[in-house]
Design a protein around this motif. Structure first.
Motif, PDB file in Angstrom:
ATOM      1  N   GLY A 221       8.882 -13.070  21.132  1.00 17.38           N
ATOM      2  CA  GLY A 221       8.461 -12.099  20.131  1.00 17.38           C
ATOM      3  C   GLY A 221       9.462 -11.950  19.003  1.00 17.38           C
ATOM      4  N   GLU A 222      10.733 -11.826  19.349  1.00 20.46           N
ATOM      5  CA  GLU A 222      11.757 -11.644  18.316  1.00 20.46           C
ATOM      6  C   GLU A 222      11.944 -12.911  17.487  1.00 20.46           C
ATOM      7  OE1 GLU A 222      16.401 -10.186  17.754  1.00 20.46           O
ATOM      8  OE2 GLU A 222      15.513 -10.269  19.763  1.00 20.46           O
ATOM      9  N   ALA A 223      11.993 -14.052  18.158  1.00 17.63           N
ATOM     10  CA  ALA A 223      12.229 -15.310  17.443  1.00 17.63           C
ATOM     11  C   ALA A 223      11.103 -15.602  16.464  1.00 17.63           C
ATOM     12  CB  ALA A 223      12.384 -16.461  18.436  1.00 17.63           C
ATOM     13  N   THR A 224       9.862 -15.472  16.914  1.00 17.90           N
ATOM     14  CA  THR A 224       8.745 -15.788  16.026  1.00 17.90           C
ATOM     15  C   THR A 224       8.616 -14.764  14.903  1.00 17.90           C
ATOM     16  OG1 THR A 224       7.239 -14.645  17.558  1.00 17.90           O
ATOM     17  CG2 THR A 224       7.435 -17.047  17.770  1.00 17.90           C
ATOM     18  N   ALA A 225       9.001 -13.499  15.159  1.00 19.32           N
ATOM     19  CA  ALA A 225       8.977 -12.500  14.092  1.00 19.32           C
ATOM     20  C   ALA A 225       9.962 -12.879  12.987  1.00 19.32           C
ATOM     21  CB  ALA A 225       9.313 -11.122  14.642  1.00 19.32           C
ATOM     22  N   LYS A 226      11.143 -13.353  13.361  1.00 19.82           N
ATOM     23  CA  LYS A 226      12.138 -13.746  12.361  1.00 19.82           C
ATOM     24  C   LYS A 226      11.681 -14.985  11.593  1.00 19.82           C
ATOM     25  CE  LYS A 226      16.167 -11.639  14.500  1.00 19.82           C
ATOM     26  NZ  LYS A 226      17.525 -11.800  15.041  1.00 19.82           N
ATOM     27  N   ILE A 227      11.105 -15.933  12.293  1.00 24.43           N
ATOM     28  CA  ILE A 227      10.637 -17.146  11.618  1.00 24.43           C
ATOM     29  C   ILE A 227       9.471 -16.822  10.692  1.00 24.43           C
ATOM     30  CG2 ILE A 227       9.592 -19.415  11.995  1.00 24.43           C
ATOM     31  CD1 ILE A 227      11.199 -19.467  14.690  1.00 24.43           C
ATOM     32  N   ASP A 228       8.549 -15.956  11.145  1.00 24.52           N
ATOM     33  CA  ASP A 228       7.441 -15.547  10.287  1.00 24.52           C
ATOM     34  C   ASP A 228       7.945 -14.799   9.054  1.00 24.52           C
ATOM     35  OD1 ASP A 228       5.616 -16.689  11.979  1.00 24.52           O
ATOM     36  OD2 ASP A 228       4.937 -14.795  12.885  1.00 24.52           O
ATOM     37  N   ALA A 229       8.941 -13.939   9.254  1.00 23.63           N
ATOM     38  CA  ALA A 229       9.499 -13.190   8.125  1.00 23.63           C
ATOM     39  C   ALA A 229      10.140 -14.140   7.112  1.00 23.63           C
ATOM     40  CB  ALA A 229      10.523 -12.181   8.624  1.00 23.63           C
ATOM     41  N   ALA A 230      10.843 -15.139   7.618  1.00 19.96           N
ATOM     42  CA  ALA A 230      11.461 -16.122   6.727  1.00 19.96           C
ATOM     43  C   ALA A 230      10.391 -16.875   5.943  1.00 19.96           C
ATOM     44  CB  ALA A 230      12.308 -17.102   7.530  1.00 19.96           C
ATOM     45  N   GLU A 231       9.299 -17.240   6.603  1.00 19.17           N
ATOM     46  CA  GLU A 231       8.220 -17.946   5.894  1.00 19.17           C
ATOM     47  C   GLU A 231       7.598 -17.061   4.818  1.00 19.17           C
ATOM     48  OE1 GLU A 231       3.951 -20.188   6.700  1.00 19.17           O
ATOM     49  OE2 GLU A 231       5.434 -20.048   8.326  1.00 19.17           O
TER      50      GLU A 231
END
Length: 259
Positions: free
Chosen positions: A141-151
């Motif tokens: 959850g945390e990792a994908t949230a950060k990657i989505d935010a970066a995108e």
């Protein structure tokens, strides 16, 4: 360098007395350049970004670009100058562009983890399948949230660049610094996301030749690229926002730039 037919080199510009008056870029055939073979890194090894040396080579003016002009969006070549994509400001474009392969690597890291969730347990616990553990869910959850935010940051930056180029608008120095800031912040988010994925993978990723190990090392090296280092990017924007001059030569005064 090793796969290229041409090399773009940063060069000092000097006057008749030998004094450095500015910086430029010179385009040379790869055959005129001698690589020093010193690109022995923990990541991004495939880029072949070795240092080089050049001796006794003449470079015609048409293959030299003045950095002072480039930074003011005053590119020497008239070719396709009327097309929007040939009017992008140099530094915001380059820093935003560097994020795209990092995002691709981050997405690959997530896929690599998800493919293995049901094939291994968690050492020293009763979890026979990693995907059943709450700690795994939290990391995903945390990792994908950060990657989505970066995108989202990258997409917004691209939208701003596209809109300005289509309208023929020149970005202000603060707008350029903001895009640079966003590139640095997105870089940090991508690295943190990939590092979380690696931590969730445990010892399955530490072997040198595993795909996730390659991704982790490549993203880490990319994240400390001088143009994407978060602290530098944040400081440059913060100085301008606080009314101080930028402490970089890559954000020029545009007051006298051609329209």
């Amino acid at each position: 360098f090793y796969h290229a037919h041409w090399d773009l080199l940063g060069i000092p510009l000097v006057d008749d007395a030998g004094r450095v008056t500015g910086l430029g870029s010179a385009l040379l055939p790869a055959a005129d350049v001698t690589p020093l073979h010193d690109w022995d890194t923990i990541g991004l090894r495939g880029s072949g970004s070795t240092n080089v040396t050049v001796k006794g080579v003449f470079v015609p003016d048409e293959r030299i670009a003045l950095m002072s002009r480039n930074l003011q969006d005053d590119y020497a070549s008239p070719h396709l100058r009327g097309e929007p994509e040939y009017r992008f400001p140099l530094v915001p474009l380059l820093t935003t562009r560097l994020l795209c392969p990092m995002l691709g690597m981050a997405r690959a890291a997530v896929e690599l983890l998800m493919d293995k969730l049901g094939t291994r347990g968690i050492a020293f616990t009763t979890y026979g399948k990693q995907g059943e553990a709450p700690v795994t869910h939290l990391r995903i959850g945390e990792a994908t949230a950060k990657i989505d935010a970066a995108e989202s940051i990258v997409r917004n930056s691209i939208r701003l660049l596209d809109t300005a180029a289509a309208r023929g608008d020149r970005l202000s120095v603060l707008q350029r610094a903001r895009l640079w800031r966003d590139a640095g912040y997105a870089t940090q988010l991508i690295w943190e996301g990939v590092d979380q994925i690696a931590a969730a993978s445990g010892t399955a990723f530490i072997n040198r030749d595993t795909p996730l190990s390659h991704v982790w090392h490549d993203v880490r090296v990319a994240s400390i690229h001088g143009a994407l280092l978060r602290d530098t990017c944040l400081e440059i924007f913060g100085r301008l926002a606080a009314g101080m001059p930028a402490n970089t030569m890559l954000l020029p005064d545009l007051s006298g730039a051609p329209q």
